[in-house]
Design a protein around this motif. Structure first.
Motif, mmCIF file in Angstrom:
data_model
loop_
_atom_site.group_PDB
_atom_site.id
_atom_site.type_symbol
_atom_site.label_atom_id
_atom_site.label_comp_id
_atom_site.label_asym_id
_atom_site.label_seq_id
_atom_site.Cartn_x
_atom_site.Cartn_y
_atom_site.Cartn_z
ATOM 1 N N GLN A 44 0.662 -1.273 0.120
ATOM 2 C CA GLN A 44 0.189 0.075 -0.093
ATOM 3 C C GLN A 44 0.880 1.076 -0.082
ATOM 4 O OE1 GLN A 44 -2.523 -0.407 3.202
ATOM 5 N NE2 GLN A 44 -4.200 -1.369 2.267
ATOM 6 N N LEU A 45 0.529 2.202 -1.106
ATOM 7 C CA LEU A 45 1.446 3.285 -0.992
ATOM 8 C C LEU A 45 0.265 4.688 -0.677
ATOM 9 C CD1 LEU A 45 3.286 3.102 -4.383
ATOM 10 C CD2 LEU A 45 3.999 2.396 -1.975
ATOM 11 N N VAL A 46 0.675 5.770 -0.205
ATOM 12 C CA VAL A 46 -0.148 6.878 -0.031
ATOM 13 C C VAL A 46 0.567 7.958 -0.656
ATOM 14 C CG1 VAL A 46 -1.001 8.550 1.614
ATOM 15 C CG2 VAL A 46 -1.236 6.308 2.055
ATOM 16 N N ILE A 47 0.062 8.759 -1.631
ATOM 17 C CA ILE A 47 0.790 9.900 -2.105
ATOM 18 C C ILE A 47 -0.003 11.228 -1.626
ATOM 19 C CG2 ILE A 47 1.104 10.847 -4.483
ATOM 20 C CD1 ILE A 47 0.613 8.228 -5.631
ATOM 21 N N ALA A 72 0.648 9.985 -10.828
ATOM 22 C CA ALA A 72 1.264 9.136 -10.091
ATOM 23 C C ALA A 72 0.649 7.832 -9.595
ATOM 24 C CB ALA A 72 1.556 9.702 -8.651
ATOM 25 N N ARG A 73 -0.738 8.160 -9.495
ATOM 26 C CA ARG A 73 -1.747 6.735 -9.378
ATOM 27 C C ARG A 73 -1.705 5.999 -10.485
ATOM 28 N NH1 ARG A 73 -7.400 8.328 -7.213
ATOM 29 N NH2 ARG A 73 -7.501 9.016 -9.475
ATOM 30 N N ASN A 74 -1.839 6.576 -11.638
ATOM 31 C CA ASN A 74 -1.979 5.870 -13.059
ATOM 32 C C ASN A 74 -0.735 4.901 -13.250
ATOM 33 O OD1 ASN A 74 -4.655 6.686 -13.128
ATOM 34 N ND2 ASN A 74 -4.050 8.403 -14.674
ATOM 35 N N ASN A 75 0.347 5.572 -12.677
ATOM 36 C CA ASN A 75 1.676 4.932 -13.304
ATOM 37 C C ASN A 75 1.991 3.684 -12.061
ATOM 38 O OD1 ASN A 75 2.877 6.076 -15.556
ATOM 39 N ND2 ASN A 75 2.238 7.895 -14.521
ATOM 40 N N LEU A 76 1.278 3.784 -10.991
ATOM 41 C CA LEU A 76 1.786 2.852 -9.939
ATOM 42 C C LEU A 76 0.800 1.788 -9.633
ATOM 43 C CD1 LEU A 76 3.493 5.414 -7.437
ATOM 44 C CD2 LEU A 76 4.763 3.869 -8.868
ATOM 45 N N SER A 77 -0.548 2.134 -10.125
ATOM 46 C CA SER A 77 -1.579 1.168 -9.610
ATOM 47 C C SER A 77 -1.590 -0.327 -10.056
ATOM 48 C CB SER A 77 -3.172 1.813 -9.710
ATOM 49 O OG SER A 77 -3.112 2.045 -11.039
ATOM 50 N N PRO A 102 9.458 16.761 -13.080
ATOM 51 C CA PRO A 102 8.540 15.408 -13.324
ATOM 52 C C PRO A 102 9.544 14.225 -13.305
ATOM 53 C CG PRO A 102 9.391 16.481 -15.278
ATOM 54 C CD PRO A 102 9.922 17.518 -14.099
ATOM 55 N N PHE A 103 8.966 13.094 -13.009
ATOM 56 C CA PHE A 103 9.743 11.958 -12.813
ATOM 57 C C PHE A 103 9.399 11.018 -13.906
ATOM 58 C CE2 PHE A 103 5.362 11.827 -10.697
ATOM 59 C CZ PHE A 103 4.849 10.762 -11.304
ATOM 60 N N SER A 104 10.201 9.953 -14.116
ATOM 61 C CA SER A 104 10.228 8.984 -14.898
ATOM 62 C C SER A 104 9.460 7.860 -14.333
ATOM 63 C CB SER A 104 11.328 8.534 -15.304
ATOM 64 O OG SER A 104 11.475 7.190 -16.009
ATOM 65 N N PRO A 105 8.065 7.485 -14.849
ATOM 66 C CA PRO A 105 7.264 6.353 -14.016
ATOM 67 C C PRO A 105 8.111 5.197 -14.038
ATOM 68 C CG PRO A 105 6.185 7.526 -15.828
ATOM 69 C CD PRO A 105 7.417 7.903 -15.925
ATOM 70 N N SER A 106 8.903 4.572 -14.736
ATOM 71 C CA SER A 106 9.480 3.505 -14.521
ATOM 72 C C SER A 106 10.698 3.568 -13.580
ATOM 73 C CB SER A 106 10.319 2.826 -15.796
ATOM 74 O OG SER A 106 11.160 3.677 -16.656
ATOM 75 N N LEU A 107 11.265 4.702 -13.562
ATOM 76 C CA LEU A 107 12.417 4.927 -12.441
ATOM 77 C C LEU A 107 11.732 4.954 -11.137
ATOM 78 C CD1 LEU A 107 15.394 5.306 -11.737
ATOM 79 C CD2 LEU A 107 14.999 7.897 -12.416
ATOM 80 N N LEU A 108 10.612 5.589 -11.121
ATOM 81 C CA LEU A 108 9.798 5.818 -9.865
ATOM 82 C C LEU A 108 9.668 4.636 -9.178
ATOM 83 C CD1 LEU A 108 8.506 7.664 -7.580
ATOM 84 C CD2 LEU A 108 6.476 7.626 -9.109
ATOM 85 N N HIS A 109 9.167 3.774 -10.032
ATOM 86 C CA HIS A 109 8.540 2.406 -9.573
ATOM 87 C C HIS A 109 9.804 1.532 -9.125
ATOM 88 C CE1 HIS A 109 7.056 -1.641 -9.446
ATOM 89 N NE2 HIS A 109 7.750 -1.949 -10.653
#
Length: 356
Positions: A7-10, A21-26, A108-115
């Motif tokens: 579980q993550l909270v943003i 962020a939610r769309n990229n991590l869900s 701005p962040f890279s979704p894959s890098l953030l993951h």
């Protein structure tokens, strides 16, 4: 069985950032989003996340204040926090990490890098939890082992003390009573702040346990003398006096054959000095005044009181009042005046224990 998602909270006041962020991590995580620090703490009442993504610049409660509150709470201090923010200057990053954040990612962040960064920190946190669990289990094991050692130690003390006492059943209970009387004296000294510095170096429980051995040397005294119904001859009394030196030898023998027996240091003091007198007329060494260890001077008071109010082969029991008068009159000769006064002040406690 499929493993439950972490579980993550943003926390971010920008709704667009929350959605992205939610769309990229869900795909990998259960994601909760909140637009402010205040609402985040409301969410924490029902959700304990595995990781928090936190913006710095927010109206009201900013990210720095949020992490301070998190780290100050025992229930949330271990939750990893990653700052996800547009504040990318070196000072802001340093502040964030010094407050306890595990990472600082710029927008701005890279979704894959953030993951990948989140995955790495969750993996590290998992290892930390395992280490905490192992540490707790090890601590519990040490506590249990220590308890077992203390129980064995207490059993040894009781057995040795009872072995001495069973040779003189007329005075049965002397060891238990003197231990209780000593507890009153130690509490009274603590209440009055007497000998504070020295008492701080003692483990009170060990002191009380070791007091049980103060007469251990009597095991070497002949029954004919120990149980004699009449007055002892000077030669016989000289033999009785030797129970202090016999006791020291017994304690030293145990110490030489063992280790980690701190209570034996206290026991040796009790054994060797509880028959010394303030004016130097005691035995075995004729120590004077404060040259007699404090524990020995304290035991002298309670040991004599119990001897006075107890039946002995050679005497009847004195009343509490008679014993009190004897101790008053022996202040400054037999007893440390300060400790005699302390006994007199708390005499009702001694009378109560004696009656019980």
């Amino acid at each position: 069985m499929e493993e439950a998602k972490k579980q993550l909270v943003i926390v971010d006041d920008d709704i667009t950032n929350l959605v992205v962020a939610r769309n990229n991590l869900s795909e990998w995580y259960d994601v909760f989003t909140v637009p402010s620090g205040e609402k985040f703490f409301v969410l924490l009442e029902r959700v304990t996340p595995d990781l928090i993504l936190l913006d710095v610049s927010m109206p009201g409660m900013d990210g720095y204040e949020v992490i301070k509150r998190l780290k100050a709470n025992e229930q949330t201090t271990h939750i990893p926090v990653i700052f996800l923010t547009a504040k990318i200057d070196g000072n802001s990053e340093l502040v964030g990490l010094s407050l306890g954040a595990v990472d600082y990612i710029a927008k701005p962040f890279s979704p894959s890098l953030l993951h990948k960064r989140i995955e790495a920190h969750l993996h590290a946190e998992s290892h930390k939890r395992e280490l905490r669990q192992m540490n707790n289990e090890l601590l519990e094991s040490v506590v249990n082992k220590t308890r077992s050692v203390l129980e064995l130690q207490n059993a040894l003390l009781r057995t040795m003390a009872e072995l001495v006492e069973c040779r003189d059943d007329i005075t049965g209970g002397h060891i238990a009573r003197t231990q209780a009387f000593l507890g009153v004296m130690l509490d009274a000294m603590q209440d009055k702040g007497l000998h504070k510095e020295e008492m701080l170096t003692w483990d009170k429980n060990l002191v009380l346990q070791s007091a049980q051995l103060h007469d251990v040397g009597k095991i070497a005294i002949k029954d004919a003398i120990l149980l004699k119904p009449g007055k002892l001859t000077p030669e016989e009394f000289d033999q009785v006096k030797e129970h202090t030196t016999f006791g020291e030898k017994i304690i030293d023998k145990i110490k030489n054959d063992s280790s980690e027996w701190e209570f034996l240091d206290f026991a040796k003091i009790f054994v060797a000095t509880h028959h010394e007198k303030w004016d130097g007329s005691g035995y075995p060494k004729g120590l004077v005044g404060e040259n007699i260890p404090l524990l020995g001077r304290t035991m002298a008071v309670v040991d004599v009181y119990d001897a006075l109010v107890s039946v002995r082969p050679y005497k009847k029991a004195f009343t509490h009042e008679e014993a009190l008068d004897i101790i008053k009159n022996s202040k400054g000769t037999h007893f440390d005046p300060e400790l005699a006064d302390l006994f007199i002040e708390y005499e009702k406690e001694f009378e109560r224990i004696n009656k019980e």
